[in-house]
Design a protein around this motif. Structure first.
Motif, short mmCIF file in Angstrom:
data_model
loop_
_atom_site.label_atom_id
_atom_site.label_comp_id
_atom_site.label_asym_id
_atom_site.label_seq_id
_atom_site.Cartn_x
_atom_site.Cartn_y
_atom_site.Cartn_z
N GLU A 62 0.60 8.15 -1.00
CA GLU A 62 1.06 9.04 -1.52
C GLU A 62 1.81 9.31 -3.32
O GLU A 62 1.26 10.09 -4.09
CB GLU A 62 1.41 9.79 -0.39
CG GLU A 62 1.94 12.26 -1.33
CD GLU A 62 0.83 12.42 -1.27
OE1 GLU A 62 1.05 13.36 -2.04
OE2 GLU A 62 -0.19 12.31 -0.40
N LEU A 63 2.26 8.01 -3.19
CA LEU A 63 3.17 8.14 -4.04
C LEU A 63 1.88 7.27 -5.37
O LEU A 63 2.25 7.70 -6.22
CB LEU A 63 4.03 6.70 -3.57
CG LEU A 63 5.19 7.62 -2.95
CD1 LEU A 63 6.19 5.73 -2.99
CD2 LEU A 63 6.09 8.85 -3.55
N GLN A 64 1.06 6.60 -5.23
CA GLN A 64 0.49 6.30 -5.93
C GLN A 64 -0.65 7.27 -6.65
O GLN A 64 -1.02 7.63 -7.18
CB GLN A 64 -0.97 5.12 -5.43
CG GLN A 64 0.26 3.79 -4.90
CD GLN A 64 -0.78 2.42 -4.29
OE1 GLN A 64 -1.61 2.84 -3.84
NE2 GLN A 64 0.04 2.16 -3.81
N ARG A 65 -0.74 8.52 -5.47
CA ARG A 65 -1.57 9.57 -5.72
C ARG A 65 -0.87 10.28 -6.87
O ARG A 65 -1.24 11.12 -7.32
CB ARG A 65 -2.02 10.71 -5.00
CG ARG A 65 -3.56 9.69 -3.95
CD ARG A 65 -3.64 10.81 -3.19
NE ARG A 65 -4.24 9.86 -1.85
CZ ARG A 65 -3.57 10.12 -0.62
NH1 ARG A 65 -2.58 10.94 -0.16
NH2 ARG A 65 -4.41 9.08 0.35
N ARG A 66 0.21 10.34 -6.73
CA ARG A 66 1.87 11.22 -7.29
C ARG A 66 1.55 10.18 -8.91
O ARG A 66 2.81 10.76 -9.79
CB ARG A 66 2.91 11.20 -6.90
CG ARG A 66 2.85 12.35 -6.19
CD ARG A 66 3.98 12.20 -5.16
NE ARG A 66 3.27 13.14 -3.67
CZ ARG A 66 4.35 13.74 -3.17
NH1 ARG A 66 6.19 13.39 -3.66
NH2 ARG A 66 4.09 14.58 -2.38
#
Length: 77
Positions: A62-66
């Motif tokens: 999720e952090l990588q997606r952000r």
């Protein structure tokens, strides 16, 4: 020589068997880096947003997606 109360740093280190360099090195290591604090905050936000159902792999994704450059070991400790 810096004083802590009535005892100098050098004497305190002698009493506990720690070098002064080691003492100051440990102080520096304890100061959180601002970037680390931002990552920790983002991790907590993702975790809360997903009602504590995400594990470390999903939080990392999720952090990588952000757009954050993180890996799983960035927040384990």
């Amino acid at each position: 020589m810096s004083m802590q109360g009535k005892m100098c740093i050098e004497r305190m280190c002698q009493l506990v068997g720690v070098s002064r360099a080691g003492f100051y090195r440990s102080l520096k290591a304890q100061e959180p880096v601002e970037e680390d604090m931002e990552v920790r905050s983002a991790i907590q936000n993702v975790f809360v947003e997903h009602k504590r159902r995400y594990g470390y792999r999903r939080v990392s994704k999720e952090l990588q997606r952000r757009g954050m450059l993180v890996n799983q070991s960035a927040w384990r400790g």
